[in-house]
Scaffold this motif. Structure first.
Motif, PDB file in Angstrom:
ATOM      1  N   HIS A   1      23.354  54.864  13.370  1.00 52.64           N
ATOM      2  CA  HIS A   1      23.777  53.867  12.386  1.00 52.64           C
ATOM      3  C   HIS A   1      25.260  53.554  12.507  1.00 52.64           C
ATOM      4  O   HIS A   1      25.781  52.720  11.778  1.00 52.64           O
ATOM      5  CB  HIS A   1      23.495  54.358  10.965  1.00 52.64           C
ATOM      6  CG  HIS A   1      22.041  54.459  10.659  1.00 52.64           C
ATOM      7  ND1 HIS A   1      21.192  53.384  10.693  1.00 52.64           N
ATOM      8  CD2 HIS A   1      21.278  55.523  10.320  1.00 52.64           C
ATOM      9  CE1 HIS A   1      19.965  53.777  10.378  1.00 52.64           C
ATOM     10  NE2 HIS A   1      20.000  55.067  10.160  1.00 52.64           N
TER      11      HIS A   1
ATOM     12  N   TYR B   1      29.408  47.567   7.511  1.00 56.34           N
ATOM     13  CA  TYR B   1      28.400  47.193   8.503  1.00 56.34           C
ATOM     14  C   TYR B   1      28.620  47.883   9.848  1.00 56.34           C
ATOM     15  O   TYR B   1      27.755  47.793  10.731  1.00 56.34           O
ATOM     16  CB  TYR B   1      28.375  45.676   8.666  1.00 56.34           C
ATOM     17  CG  TYR B   1      27.730  44.982   7.484  1.00 56.34           C
ATOM     18  CD1 TYR B   1      26.381  45.187   7.190  1.00 56.34           C
ATOM     19  CD2 TYR B   1      28.468  44.148   6.643  1.00 56.34           C
ATOM     20  CE1 TYR B   1      25.781  44.569   6.102  1.00 56.34           C
ATOM     21  CE2 TYR B   1      27.875  43.526   5.549  1.00 56.34           C
ATOM     22  CZ  TYR B   1      26.532  43.741   5.285  1.00 56.34           C
ATOM     23  OH  TYR B   1      25.949  43.147   4.202  1.00 56.34           O
TER      24      TYR B   1
ATOM     25  N   LYS C   1      23.259  49.052   8.525  1.00 54.88           N
ATOM     26  CA  LYS C   1      22.740  47.722   8.807  1.00 54.88           C
ATOM     27  C   LYS C   1      22.711  46.865   7.535  1.00 54.88           C
ATOM     28  O   LYS C   1      22.970  45.667   7.568  1.00 54.88           O
ATOM     29  CB  LYS C   1      21.331  47.818   9.383  1.00 54.88           C
ATOM     30  CG  LYS C   1      21.247  48.595  10.683  1.00 54.88           C
ATOM     31  CD  LYS C   1      19.785  48.761  11.106  1.00 54.88           C
ATOM     32  CE  LYS C   1      19.652  49.629  12.332  1.00 54.88           C
ATOM     33  NZ  LYS C   1      18.224  49.863  12.699  1.00 54.88           N
TER      34      LYS C   1
END
Length: 226
Positions: A19, A68, A72
């Protein structure tokens, strides 16, 4: 709640590096902690649907670009928080497995652990958001399925060692665990007992001995072995 989540993120935030960007900066962990702590508090107070990414960034004092870089979207952030909660709970489970205690005491602690796990997953914004977000529901179900398999493997090992009956299905034992978890939350049933300890003891005795007479109730067995 903030200290709890912060501890999990500091301990193992690198487990979800997919991520995040692969760049290594001193502020990486700090930014994640700020975002997670802030969003967790906002979600708890106002619910997930009412909180926007903009609000999280404003309260956490980070830019949307920073947000971000690591997540996401808002759902991804919630999955991140739940992931660490589940990881922490299953570390507790593994510690119970390795304890050198009688199998009855070990199973008792596992029942308590399962009750706490489902309680954590069935309250607050996690319950609220999972009802409206199939992706999050699927994420939780997939994780629980992997853990279910691990649980079955432990039971099979105990059966091989003669700690529990070999002819009983591991899946049946887990199903009984689930039923006990539901009974623990039955307020009407609790009213039949003078206190919560007596009610808990009744459920444990039912799980270990059924309805047939036995030499000692569960609490006396533990005292004699201890």
């Amino acid at each position: 709640m903030l200290n709890y989540i912060t501890l999990l993120v500091k301990k193992s935030y690198d487990k979800r590096e997919q991520h995040m960007t692969h760049e290594s900066t001193p502020n990486k962990s700090k930014n994640i902690i700020q975002i997670v702590d802030t969003s967790d508090a906002l979600f708890m107070n106002y619910g997930i649907k009412k909180i926007t990414v903009e609000k999280i960034c404003q309260q956490a004092n980070v830019s949307k670009m920073t947000f971000y870089k690591y997540f996401k979207n808002k759902t991804d952030l919630v999955k991140y928080i739940i992931y660490f909660r589940l990881e922490n709970k299953f570390e507790e489970f593994d510690r119970i497995i390795t304890l050198t205690i009688p199998i009855t005491e070990k199973l008792k602690r596992m029942i308590e652990w399962e009750i706490e796990l489902y309680s954590d997953m069935d309250q607050g914004y996690i319950k609220e958001y999972s009802h409206f977000n199939p992706e999050l529901t699927e994420f939780i179900q997939e994780y629980m399925q992997k853990s279910y398999k691990r649980f079955v493997d432990y039971i099979i090992d105990w059966q091989k060692n003669g700690d529990i009956r070999q002819e009983i299905s591991p899946e049946f034992i887990i199903a009984v665990f689930d039923i006990l978890q539901e009974l623990f939350g039955d307020d009407n049933l609790k009213k039949l007992y003078p206190n919560n300890n007596e009610f808990t003891l009744e459920l444990y005795n039912m799980f270990f001995y059924g309805i047939l007479p036995r030499p000692y109730p569960y609490n006396e067995v533990v005292e004699k072995k201890g």
